[in-house]
Enzyme design. Structure first.
Site, PDB file in Angstrom:
ATOM      1  N   GLY A 131       0.961  -1.174   0.083  1.00  0.00           N
ATOM      2  CA  GLY A 131       0.045   0.025   0.267  1.00  0.00           C
ATOM      3  C   GLY A 131       0.951   1.307  -0.048  1.00  0.00           C
ATOM      4  O   GLY A 131       0.421   1.985  -0.622  1.00  0.00           O
ATOM      5  N   ARG A 132       1.868   1.389   0.889  1.00  0.00           N
ATOM      6  CA  ARG A 132       2.664   2.627   0.923  1.00  0.00           C
ATOM      7  C   ARG A 132       3.806   2.729  -0.285  1.00  0.00           C
ATOM      8  O   ARG A 132       4.392   3.497  -0.150  1.00  0.00           O
ATOM      9  CB  ARG A 132       3.441   2.691   2.393  1.00  0.00           C
ATOM     10  N   GLU A 190       5.547   2.924   9.127  1.00  0.00           N
ATOM     11  CA  GLU A 190       4.433   1.609   8.777  1.00  0.00           C
ATOM     12  C   GLU A 190       5.723   0.569   8.328  1.00  0.00           C
ATOM     13  O   GLU A 190       5.526  -0.671   8.608  1.00  0.00           O
ATOM     14  CB  GLU A 190       3.485   1.722   7.898  1.00  0.00           C
ATOM     15  N   HIS A 229       9.541  28.992  12.521  1.00  0.00           N
ATOM     16  CA  HIS A 229       8.810  29.641  13.605  1.00  0.00           C
ATOM     17  C   HIS A 229       8.204  29.277  14.534  1.00  0.00           C
ATOM     18  O   HIS A 229       7.308  29.614  15.283  1.00  0.00           O
ATOM     19  CB  HIS A 229       8.213  30.947  12.711  1.00  0.00           C
ATOM     20  N   LYS A 274      -8.225  -2.194  14.598  1.00  0.00           N
ATOM     21  CA  LYS A 274      -9.309  -2.292  13.590  1.00  0.00           C
ATOM     22  C   LYS A 274     -10.407  -3.331  14.122  1.00  0.00           C
ATOM     23  O   LYS A 274     -11.491  -3.193  14.031  1.00  0.00           O
ATOM     24  CB  LYS A 274      -8.850  -3.005  12.085  1.00  0.00           C
TER      25      LYS A 274
HETATM   26  O1  F6P Z   1      -4.341   0.117   7.970  1.00  0.00           O
HETATM   27  C1  F6P Z   1      -3.039   0.275   7.089  1.00  0.00           C
HETATM   28  C2  F6P Z   1      -3.232   0.020   5.820  1.00  0.00           C
HETATM   29  O2  F6P Z   1      -3.427  -1.521   5.551  1.00  0.00           O
HETATM   30  C3  F6P Z   1      -2.043   0.552   4.999  1.00  0.00           C
HETATM   31  O3  F6P Z   1      -1.095  -0.516   4.725  1.00  0.00           O
HETATM   32  C4  F6P Z   1      -2.930   0.665   3.727  1.00  0.00           C
HETATM   33  O4  F6P Z   1      -2.061   1.587   2.906  1.00  0.00           O
HETATM   34  C5  F6P Z   1      -3.881   1.361   4.065  1.00  0.00           C
HETATM   35  O5  F6P Z   1      -4.413   0.764   5.164  1.00  0.00           O
HETATM   36  C6  F6P Z   1      -5.108   1.293   3.242  1.00  0.00           C
HETATM   37  O6  F6P Z   1      -5.512   0.032   2.750  1.00  0.00           O
HETATM   38  P1  F6P Z   1      -6.258  -0.485   1.226  1.00  0.00           P
HETATM   39  O7  F6P Z   1      -5.586   0.385   0.353  1.00  0.00           O
HETATM   40  O8  F6P Z   1      -6.379  -1.695   1.423  1.00  0.00           O
HETATM   41  O9  F6P Z   1      -7.731   0.292   1.794  1.00  0.00           O
END
Ligand code: F6P
Length: 531
Positions: free
Chosen positions: A270-271, A356, A387, A497
């Protein structure tokens, strides 16, 4: 790996040497090491990096080299570039670099593994077509209106990359399409965005790798309901809603179809997904050519990372420096200060990327880490930051290293404020380094000798932006490999979650707080809320 004596010894020695270097004076190192500047500065993929302002003597290089070699960093890097399964806890390859390889690369997941390039190129071509058609007005809303707005509904990696890129490259947007980013489940987020939009002129991209993220699912429903209440019928929704996901079945269950889904694969973290169809808002806002340029800049950095020897390899050196500073300075954070308003969102992006990835507690074999693997990443753009918290950077006993990101100005007109901006970015690095240690009044004394890195971009354009982000991606991965951790999973986000689901049921009355085991603090909060 962790238990291999050579690696364990190299890591221990590296840390000991770093601690011993904590007292070194950087200005003395320049005097003692005439080749310091040439060895600790680099030109890489159009960027200039100065890594010399750190408490690292060149004589530590053998220790650095030993750690690079015993950690097998370059083997792990090569395994990533070969598409092998290196994210062991999720049994996945880590192959985002394939997304920015040029057309015709013919890449596959490991030797003899599944070929991936054709699919990548196909999706990329679909993204280009879609972006061109929307931007030109060839593809319109259900009632024939031109699309002026795109709402990206996604969170984390499905938001931070495209948000940063659209903001950073705003100067390359022609204004034909404006992007908005809906991430937070807080209804106020969508209220604020939707208040300025007309459904007939809007498309929404539901961006979720897993298609299981609760915030995105709920926001997607809210957005679809908004289109419906704006008079768009279900059969017209395909003109206003598209999905980007690695779970096309999930997107289909939501009502999307093949031609409104832009897929990517689970080997894109994802990242690390900005380069996939997750980057669709960028193609819409700056145009597909700009998006391609961004990929090309990232690819140039990939090649550098893959090909340069470790001691001239920018991501590897940055990773080593980050580890070194943790011990030399006892620092637990790294500030990133872009002297460019366009990069205001860079620190937030880098927080997810690095924290992450490397905010882990165990090595790959499950044994506990001796020290944090990731610093806390933080920052704000200069000069604003000067600042607020720069006081602390200059005078707090806690020394935190800083990355200064500078951009060459377009105009050298002394009347232009851009020169003032740049001058401040240079001045702060100098002030941190030199300080004013000889002032009598202790309140006005600056100890100096405070480390920082400068990264200079010749221009903030899509190409150099891509190179910059790729640089930090590889720094993050290299740091994980040096520490023998898995930078590509994120189990730490799961527990919260699950627990949120329980509390939503309690808050909504679906389950009874009296019947659920809650600790005294959480139980009291529920009582307070229901009073
Ligand atoms: O909760 C973290 C995460 O799993 C991230 O790694 C990811 O980028 C984000 O949630 C969103 O996940 P998704 O693209 O599956 O909705």
């Amino acid at each position: 790996m962790r238990t291999e004596p050579n690696y364990a010894r190299a890591l221990t020695t590296f840390r000991e040497q770093a601690r011993l270097s904590g007292e070194l004076r950087i200005l003395d190192l320049y005097e003692a090491e005439p080749d310091r500047m040439s060895r600790m500065s680099l030109h890489v993929a159009g960027l200039y990096l100065d890594l010399s302002r750190h408490r690292v003597p060149l004589q530590a290089m053998p220790e650095w080299e030993r750690l690079v070699q015993t950690s097998r960093l370059t083997d792990k890097r090569d395994a990533m570039f070969a598409g092998q399964v290196i994210n062991e806890t999720e049994s996945r390859s880590v192959f985002h670099v394939a997304l920015r390889a040029p057309d015709g690369a013919h890449l596959s997941l490991g030797p003899g593994g599944e070929a991936v390039s054709a699919e990548i190129e196909h999706t990329r071509a679909r993204m280009r077509d879609y972006a061109v058609q929307i931007r030109r007005g060839d593809r319109r809303g259900a009632r024939g209106q031109r699309i002026r707005h795109v709402v990206n509904v996604g969170i984390g990696g499905s938001q931070l990359g495209p948000l940063l890129a659209c903001d950073a490259l705003d100067a390359f947007a022609d204004g034909s399409v404006q992007a908005h980013f809906l991430a937070n489940i807080d209804p106020e987020s969508w209220r604020r965005i939707s208040a300025r939009l007309d459904p007939d002129e809007t498309i929404a991209i539901i961006a979720s790798k897993s298609w299981r993220t609760v915030e995105t699912a709920r926001n997607a429903q809210a957005v679809r309901a908004w289109f419906q209440s704006g008079g768009i019928a279900d059969h017209e929704m395909q003109d206003h809603l598209v999905g980007v996901t690695a779970n096309p079945e999930g997107a289909m269950a939501f009502g999307l179809s093949d031609n409104t889904i832009f897929p990517f694969r689970d080997w894109v973290g994802g990242r690390y997904s900005l380069w996939s169809a997750i980057g669709l808002p960028v193609a819409l806002v700056i145009g597909p050519q700009g998006f391609d340029q961004m990929l090309a800049g990232a690819h140039a950095m990939d090649r550098h990372f893959r090909e340069a020897p470790w001691h001239r390899n920018a991501p590897i050196l940055m990773a080593l420096l980050s580890m070194w500073n943790a011990d030399a300075l006892g620092s637990q954070t790294e500030a990133v200060i872009p002297y460019a308003q366009a990069l205001a969102r860079l620190p937030a992006y880098l927080q997810q990327l690095q924290m992450e990835s490397n905010g882990k507690r165990v090595h790959r074999d499950g044994s506990p880490l001796e020290a944090p693997a990731s610093p806390v990443i933080w920052g704000e753009p200069g000069t604003d930051a000067q600042h607020s918290f720069f006081q602390s950077l200059h005078q707090s006993p806690q020394v935190q290293p800083v990355d200064f990101i500078l951009v060459k100005p377009e105009s050298w007109d002394p009347q232009e404020r851009a020169l003032g901006l740049l001058a401040n970015g240079i001045a702060q690095a100098e002030a941190l380094l030199h300080g004013q240690p000889d002032v009598d009044d202790p309140h006005k004394r600056y100890p100096g000798n405070r480390p920082s890195t400068t990264i200079l971009l010749p221009r903030l354009d899509p190409w150099h932006f891509g190179a910059l982000i790729s640089l930090y991606e590889h720094k993050t991965a290299a740091q994980g490999w040096l520490l023998d951790i898995n930078s590509f999973d994120q189990w730490g986000v799961e527990l919260g979650k699950k627990i949120a689901t329980k509390h939503e049921a309690l808050l909504g009355g679906a389950s009874d707080p009296m019947k659920v085991a809650l600790d005294p603090s959480i139980a009291a909060l529920h009582r307070e809320l229901s009073a």
